[in-house]
Design a protein around this motif. Sequence first.
Motif, PDB file in Angstrom:
ATOM      1  N   HIS A 256       0.877  -1.159  -0.023  1.00 55.54           N
ATOM      2  CA  HIS A 256      -0.062   0.012  -0.085  1.00 55.54           C
ATOM      3  C   HIS A 256       0.755   1.334   0.032  1.00 55.54           C
ATOM      4  O   HIS A 256       1.929   1.513   0.633  1.00 55.54           O
ATOM      5  CB  HIS A 256      -0.932   0.017   1.306  1.00 55.54           C
ATOM      6  CG  HIS A 256      -1.864  -1.102   1.442  1.00 55.54           C
ATOM      7  ND1 HIS A 256      -3.130  -0.906   0.769  1.00 55.54           N
ATOM      8  CD2 HIS A 256      -2.307  -1.994   2.108  1.00 55.54           C
ATOM      9  CE1 HIS A 256      -3.886  -1.919   0.967  1.00 55.54           C
ATOM     10  NE2 HIS A 256      -3.334  -2.477   1.802  1.00 55.54           N
ATOM     11  N   CYS A 313      -7.953  -5.746   3.729  1.00 53.05           N
ATOM     12  CA  CYS A 313      -7.553  -5.484   5.024  1.00 53.05           C
ATOM     13  C   CYS A 313      -8.291  -3.924   5.172  1.00 53.05           C
ATOM     14  O   CYS A 313      -8.132  -3.435   6.393  1.00 53.05           O
ATOM     15  CB  CYS A 313      -6.012  -5.201   5.060  1.00 53.05           C
ATOM     16  SG  CYS A 313      -5.693  -3.500   3.872  1.00 53.05           S
ATOM     17  N   ARG A 315      -7.979  -1.329   3.923  1.00 55.79           N
ATOM     18  CA  ARG A 315      -7.218   0.245   3.654  1.00 55.79           C
ATOM     19  C   ARG A 315      -7.440   0.691   2.056  1.00 55.79           C
ATOM     20  O   ARG A 315      -7.808  -0.528   1.299  1.00 55.79           O
ATOM     21  CB  ARG A 315      -5.587   0.036   3.472  1.00 55.79           C
ATOM     22  CG  ARG A 315      -5.008  -0.029   4.813  1.00 55.79           C
ATOM     23  CD  ARG A 315      -3.661  -0.294   4.884  1.00 55.79           C
ATOM     24  NE  ARG A 315      -3.307  -0.341   6.478  1.00 55.79           N
ATOM     25  CZ  ARG A 315      -3.135  -1.478   6.929  1.00 55.79           C
ATOM     26  NH1 ARG A 315      -3.522  -2.740   6.572  1.00 55.79           N
ATOM     27  NH2 ARG A 315      -2.693  -1.631   8.244  1.00 55.79           N
TER      28      ARG A 315
HETATM   29 ZN   LIG Z   1      -4.185  -4.425   2.467  1.00 54.61          ZN
END
Ligand SMILES: [Zn+2]
Length: 431
Positions: A256, A313, A315
């Motif tokens: 990320h 996740c 994000r």
């Molecule tokens: Zn992630």
Amino acid sequence: MHWNKKFECMPLDQLKAFQLKNLKKTVAWVFDKVPFYTRKFKKLGISANDLKHIDDISKLPFTVKNDLRDNYPFGLCALPMDDIIGIHASSGTTGTPITNVYTQADLDQWAECVARNLWAYGVRKKDIVQNAYGYGLFTGGLGLHYGLLKIGCSIIPTSSGITERQVKLLKDFKPTALCSTPSYALTIAEKAEEMNIDIRKLPLKIGIFGAEPWTREMCSAIEERMGITALNIFGLTEMCGPGVGYECSVGQNGSHINEDHFIAEILDTKTFKPVPMGEKGELVFTSIQRQAMPLIRYRTKDITRFIPEKCSCGRTFVKIDRIFGRTDDMLIISGVNIFPSQIESFLFDIKEVDPQYRLIVRKKGYLDKLIVQVEARQEVYDKGEETRKQVEAKINSHIKDNIGISVDVNLVKPKFIGRSLGKAVRVVDER
Ligand SMILES: [Zn+2]
């Protein structure tokens, strides 16, 4: 599981609006304070007011490594030295070093970015962390240090080198996490084996590795030898250092990008237009929250791609794949483009060798010849010359089957190739 959920999971429309606001602010800042950018923007007749949408970033000029070299050491600094409290630089092994400068706010944002990384890897306040990145001009050591301080971990600031002591401290201080370059992690693993210390039986569980391109195969090899989970930390001196991007705990499949601090673009290497989502191109970064030395559309020369799938996740930050190579490192052998990382992944398929290798490029008549020098495992080496010739032929045909060129394979004895204490030197160009 998020250090700063507000930003890491920000809805995309809000994130884009945040990026646009900070991009405009940064463009106005450097227009006003950095003569290099004043000239560039004036020449193109562009200012912050021309940015109406985040895609308007494409109207802005690029910054390249030579611009940093031409303005060495502090020509791109937006503030007087009185406001600067930190200075870092690249090693300069391939020319004039690249410098970066930091105000207190810049160091704070850097620590914030690194802390998000560490938190995503599962590092918590109770962890003891051995930081074997080089402390000094290199951004690795202190960058990780600032992030670890922010979380409140117990830091063992070993820096890189004195490998026997690294192993001793792993055993005596019982750290739960280790930070280093992946090639140095391998050097530590090898030293531990020599000292008859089984790292897999120690409390160490997390490896935070970066600062050089490494393959999925290299990652598995380190995990196996150390009994840990190895995660990638991505960064570059020009943006701040480590902490620009990070893998999350739900899968080691891409990093990320801290998009509230850095805008990432992936561009076609010839047209410099954005590539379609998921396709490979050159990674370009703009820093949008820095004070001392923000860079506009910095061409990294790293080749990667955005991962189109949404990450589970939570994000919303975009993910980049591993760095497949640098346009600088790309070798052209008999008209075929090759990245050292490709060769590395093929070598991991051969169980008779250790992942210690060098690529030597030499002129042979009019042609360029690639010599793959790799270390045999001890038991293979001891079997004698005939076995070694067979392994060389096996590696050659494996590479030929995959990329279509014939290379010279040079199987050498264990420990023949110098060990990395920081960034590994993989390519020796003798042309
Ligand atoms: Zn992630």
